[in-house]
Design an enzyme around this catalytic site. Structure first.
Site, PDB file in Angstrom:
ATOM      1  N   LYS A  36      -1.170  -0.950  -4.247  1.00 53.41           N
ATOM      2  CA  LYS A  36      -2.239   0.038  -4.173  1.00 53.41           C
ATOM      3  C   LYS A  36      -1.520   1.374  -4.218  1.00 53.41           C
ATOM      4  O   LYS A  36      -0.914   1.801  -3.236  1.00 53.41           O
ATOM      5  CB  LYS A  36      -3.060  -0.101  -2.900  1.00 53.41           C
ATOM      6  N   TYR A  70       0.860  -1.183   0.000  1.00 53.19           N
ATOM      7  CA  TYR A  70       0.000   0.000   0.000  1.00 53.19           C
ATOM      8  C   TYR A  70       0.898   1.234   0.000  1.00 53.19           C
ATOM      9  O   TYR A  70       1.429   1.635   1.031  1.00 53.19           O
ATOM     10  CB  TYR A  70      -0.896  -0.063   1.238  1.00 53.19           C
TER      11      TYR A  70
END
Length: 301
Positions: free
Chosen positions: A163, A133
């Protein structure tokens, strides 16, 4: 139809405790608005305000209400590596993938440490795809993300991609170019949805997909058929949506409260996010109607 994954809120009761029964209707709402999956326990879901047990309970509730073909990505990042590993292991059999942002209090300063951190978490759930992330605006981690990807592909067997939540289309494009066919670079800046289409994005995770998924679907449709001016006009509405809500306080709190006002029972937000009164939301709705945004709000099932 774009592959939109909603970064979900944590449904709460009026006293601030979890309201797990609300996940069933929340799921129906998202699928009704053609959302393809959820990113649970992330920044939108106030993971930093949740206990480990609460994060586990939320994932379990999403799993129990998961429709066929619906994707669940569980964020398991934590400032404590052992707790992140515990959350990753708990995700087995409940999530389709896991994700983790870097520790954000004592910052990681190089890729060696980041690889070590991510690998340790990914190993706790080896059968699940692992996404790093990347959200430097909150994690404060500034690393060479492409160099990280190149190493992760060889050192983390279940590495599945990123992400990518950074307003940096050049960096995003480099990551796409360096990804393999079995990896996915999910774009995470809603205000840059249209430019990301032009950069080659094919999967997105965002908080405003909770409220205005039909707007992003209209943007993608216009872009696909070559109506670029219309797509740009619609993207401006998405930007204005964020600007309008931010004017009333913390975006995540105001945006969650808007869904509750519209009939999706998500309850209040935890401190320090903003909680507004019904009268204020009536004023916000008038603004959304005046600017032509209200017709693109999600529909209740």
């Amino acid at each position: 139809m774009p592959n939109l994954i909603a970064a979900t809120y944590a449904p709460l009761q009026s006293n601030g405790t979890l309201q797990l029964n609300g996940i069933e209707y929340y799921t129906k709402y998202l699928t009704h608005n053609r959302i393809k999956g959820v990113f649970v326990n992330g920044s939108t879901g106030d993971f930093v305000s949740l206990s480990i047990q609460e994060r586990k309970e939320l994932l379990t509730a999403w799993h129990q209400n998961k429709p066929n073909g619906f994707q669940i990505i569980n964020h398991v990042g934590h400032t404590s590596l052992p707790l992140a590993q515990e959350l990753a292991a708990h995700s087995i059999g409940k999530a389709d993938a896991i994700s983790a942002l870097a520790p954000y209090y004592y910052p990681i300063t190089n890729n060696n440490l980041l690889i070590q951190y991510c690998k340790s978490i990914a190993e706790a759930a080896p059968e699940l795809p692992f996404y790093y992330y990347h959200i430097p605006v909150l994690s404060k981690i500034q690393i060479d993300i492409v160099a990280f990807m190149k190493r992760a592909k060889t050192e983390i067997p279940n590495f599945a991609g990123l992400k990518f939540t950074e307003n940096n289309l050049m960096g995003f494009t480099h990551c796409l170019h360096n990804s393999t066919d079995n990896q996915n670079i999910m774009f995470g800046v809603d205000e840059m949805f249209l430019p990301s289409l032009g950069s080659g994005a094919h999967s997105w995770v965002g908080s405003t997909y909770n409220q205005i998924a039909p707007l992003y679907q209209a943007i993608a449709n216009s872009f696909t058929v070559g109506q670029h001016q219309k797509a740009a006009s619609l993207q401006q509405k998405a930007i204005r949506f964020v600007e309008i809500l931010v004017a009333y306080g913390s975006f995540l709190g105001v945006a969650k409260g808007l869904l509750d006002y519209l009939g999706l029972p998500l309850g209040p937000s935890r401190f320090p996010h903003t909680n507004l009164t019904t009268n204020v939301y009536s004023k916000i709705m008038r603004t959304l109607e005046n600017e032509g945004i209200a017709p693109y709000l999600g529909n209740l099932p």
